[in-house]
Scaffold this motif. Structure first.
Motif, short mmCIF file in Angstrom:
data_model
loop_
_atom_site.label_atom_id
_atom_site.label_comp_id
_atom_site.label_asym_id
_atom_site.label_seq_id
_atom_site.Cartn_x
_atom_site.Cartn_y
_atom_site.Cartn_z
N SER A 109 0.81 -1.22 0.00
CA SER A 109 0.00 0.00 0.00
C SER A 109 0.84 1.27 0.00
CB SER A 109 -0.96 0.00 1.19
OG SER A 109 -0.23 -0.01 2.40
N ALA A 110 2.04 1.21 0.57
CA ALA A 110 2.91 2.39 0.61
C ALA A 110 4.32 1.97 0.97
CB ALA A 110 2.40 3.39 1.64
N LEU A 111 5.28 2.84 0.64
CA LEU A 111 6.67 2.64 1.05
C LEU A 111 7.00 3.71 2.09
CD1 LEU A 111 8.18 1.77 -2.43
CD2 LEU A 111 7.75 0.21 -0.52
N VAL A 112 8.23 3.74 2.55
CA VAL A 112 8.63 4.56 3.70
C VAL A 112 8.44 6.06 3.50
CG1 VAL A 112 11.08 4.68 3.09
CG2 VAL A 112 10.39 4.77 5.50
N GLU A 113 8.53 6.56 2.28
CA GLU A 113 8.38 7.99 2.03
C GLU A 113 7.33 8.22 0.94
OE1 GLU A 113 12.23 9.53 0.93
OE2 GLU A 113 13.15 8.77 2.75
N ALA A 114 6.60 9.30 1.06
CA ALA A 114 5.61 9.65 0.05
C ALA A 114 6.29 9.80 -1.31
CB ALA A 114 4.92 10.96 0.43
N GLY A 115 5.63 9.31 -2.35
CA GLY A 115 6.16 9.44 -3.70
C GLY A 115 7.02 8.28 -4.16
N LEU A 116 7.44 7.42 -3.23
CA LEU A 116 8.23 6.26 -3.63
C LEU A 116 7.31 5.18 -4.19
CD1 LEU A 116 10.78 5.94 -0.69
CD2 LEU A 116 11.21 6.74 -3.02
N SER A 117 7.76 4.56 -5.28
CA SER A 117 6.94 3.55 -5.96
C SER A 117 7.55 2.17 -5.96
CB SER A 117 6.71 3.97 -7.42
OG SER A 117 6.06 5.21 -7.48
N VAL A 118 8.87 2.06 -5.73
CA VAL A 118 9.54 0.76 -5.82
C VAL A 118 10.69 0.69 -4.82
CG1 VAL A 118 11.03 1.53 -7.71
CG2 VAL A 118 10.61 -0.89 -7.41
N GLU A 119 10.88 -0.50 -4.26
CA GLU A 119 11.97 -0.77 -3.33
C GLU A 119 12.52 -2.16 -3.62
OE1 GLU A 119 12.59 -0.90 1.51
OE2 GLU A 119 11.22 0.57 0.64
N VAL A 120 13.84 -2.31 -3.54
CA VAL A 120 14.51 -3.56 -3.90
C VAL A 120 15.37 -4.03 -2.73
CG1 VAL A 120 16.17 -4.63 -5.48
CG2 VAL A 120 14.59 -2.89 -6.33
N GLU A 121 15.24 -5.29 -2.37
CA GLU A 121 16.01 -5.91 -1.29
C GLU A 121 16.72 -7.14 -1.87
OE1 GLU A 121 14.96 -7.74 3.13
OE2 GLU A 121 13.35 -7.31 1.72
N ALA A 122 17.97 -7.36 -1.47
CA ALA A 122 18.73 -8.47 -2.05
C ALA A 122 19.56 -9.19 -1.01
CB ALA A 122 19.65 -7.94 -3.15
N GLN A 123 19.83 -10.47 -1.30
CA GLN A 123 20.78 -11.23 -0.50
C GLN A 123 21.42 -12.29 -1.37
OE1 GLN A 123 17.57 -12.68 2.25
NE2 GLN A 123 18.86 -14.49 2.28
N GLY A 124 22.62 -12.70 -0.97
CA GLY A 124 23.32 -13.70 -1.75
C GLY A 124 24.58 -14.16 -1.06
N ILE A 125 25.40 -14.85 -1.83
CA ILE A 125 26.66 -15.39 -1.32
C ILE A 125 27.78 -14.90 -2.22
CG2 ILE A 125 27.99 -17.50 -0.88
CD1 ILE A 125 25.33 -18.91 -0.30
N ILE A 126 28.80 -14.33 -1.61
CA ILE A 126 29.95 -13.84 -2.34
C ILE A 126 30.63 -15.05 -2.96
CG2 ILE A 126 32.16 -12.61 -2.18
CD1 ILE A 126 30.90 -11.28 0.40
N SER A 127 30.87 -14.99 -4.28
CA SER A 127 31.43 -16.14 -4.99
C SER A 127 32.81 -16.50 -4.46
CB SER A 127 31.51 -15.86 -6.49
OG SER A 127 32.48 -14.86 -6.74
N ALA A 128 33.15 -17.77 -4.55
CA ALA A 128 34.46 -18.25 -4.09
C ALA A 128 35.57 -17.57 -4.86
CB ALA A 128 34.53 -19.77 -4.23
N ALA A 129 35.34 -17.29 -6.14
CA ALA A 129 36.37 -16.61 -6.96
C ALA A 129 36.64 -15.22 -6.41
CB ALA A 129 35.92 -16.54 -8.41
N ALA A 130 35.60 -14.51 -5.98
CA ALA A 130 35.79 -13.16 -5.44
C ALA A 130 36.55 -13.20 -4.13
CB ALA A 130 34.44 -12.49 -5.24
N THR A 131 36.26 -14.18 -3.28
CA THR A 131 36.96 -14.25 -2.01
C THR A 131 38.41 -14.70 -2.20
OG1 THR A 131 36.07 -16.46 -1.59
CG2 THR A 131 34.89 -14.61 -0.62
N ALA A 132 38.69 -15.48 -3.24
CA ALA A 132 40.06 -15.91 -3.52
C ALA A 132 40.90 -14.75 -4.02
CB ALA A 132 40.05 -17.03 -4.56
N ASP A 133 40.26 -13.78 -4.73
CA ASP A 133 40.96 -12.63 -5.24
C ASP A 133 41.26 -11.60 -4.15
OD1 ASP A 133 40.83 -13.72 -7.75
OD2 ASP A 133 39.07 -12.55 -8.38
N ALA A 134 40.51 -11.64 -3.06
CA ALA A 134 40.66 -10.63 -2.01
C ALA A 134 41.93 -10.81 -1.21
CB ALA A 134 39.45 -10.68 -1.07
#
Length: 134
Positions: A109-134
């Motif tokens: 019905s509504a988001l946190v502030e007037a005028g907002l129409s869309v909100e995006v939430e995400a979760q995931g796992i950092i790839s093994a390749a990315a952690t190996a490069d760090a």
């Protein structure tokens, strides 16, 4: 557990309110990102432009966590008008290619502030390749 921010993404209004993103081990979590600013939404009432900004902020935080958008496993999108799903889908298609995350689109019905129409939430796992490069 590490709190993550990005200079191109506004911090929560109060430091003790919530975190924009957190990393726990290889898991990352991004709070709902929207197009809100103190001067009103980026893109005004244009849902597509608001969605692009929400995805831009989401991508920036995911990358600040040490991951890539391909590492997002679950995506939740909230819209105030289900009729805007095509505009949001157009913005989403500019971000994701190939293996897509599990995804939910919910009308609210509504988001946190007037005028907002869309909100995006995400979760995931950092790839093994990315952690190996760090």
């Amino acid at each position: 557990m590490t709190r993550v921010g990005h200079p191109a993404v506004p911090e929560p209004p109060r430091p003790d309110m919530f975190s924009n993103a957190r990393v726990v081990g290889r898991h990352f979590f991004v709070s709902g990102m929207h197009a809100g600013t103190p001067d009103g939404p980026v893109g005004g009432a244009d849902v597509y432009r608001q969605a692009r900004e929400a995805f831009r902020r989401t991508r920036a935080l995911v990358e600040a966590c040490g991951a890539q958008v391909d590492d997002i496993l679950a995506l939740r999108i909230y819209v105030t008008d289900i009729g805007a799903k095509a505009a949001v889908g157009r913005a989403r298609a500019e971000v994701f290619r190939g293996d897509f995350p599990c995804s939910t689109l919910v009308a609210v019905s509504a988001l946190v502030e007037a005028g907002l129409s869309v909100e995006v939430e995400a979760q995931g796992i950092i790839s093994a390749a990315a952690t190996a490069d760090a």
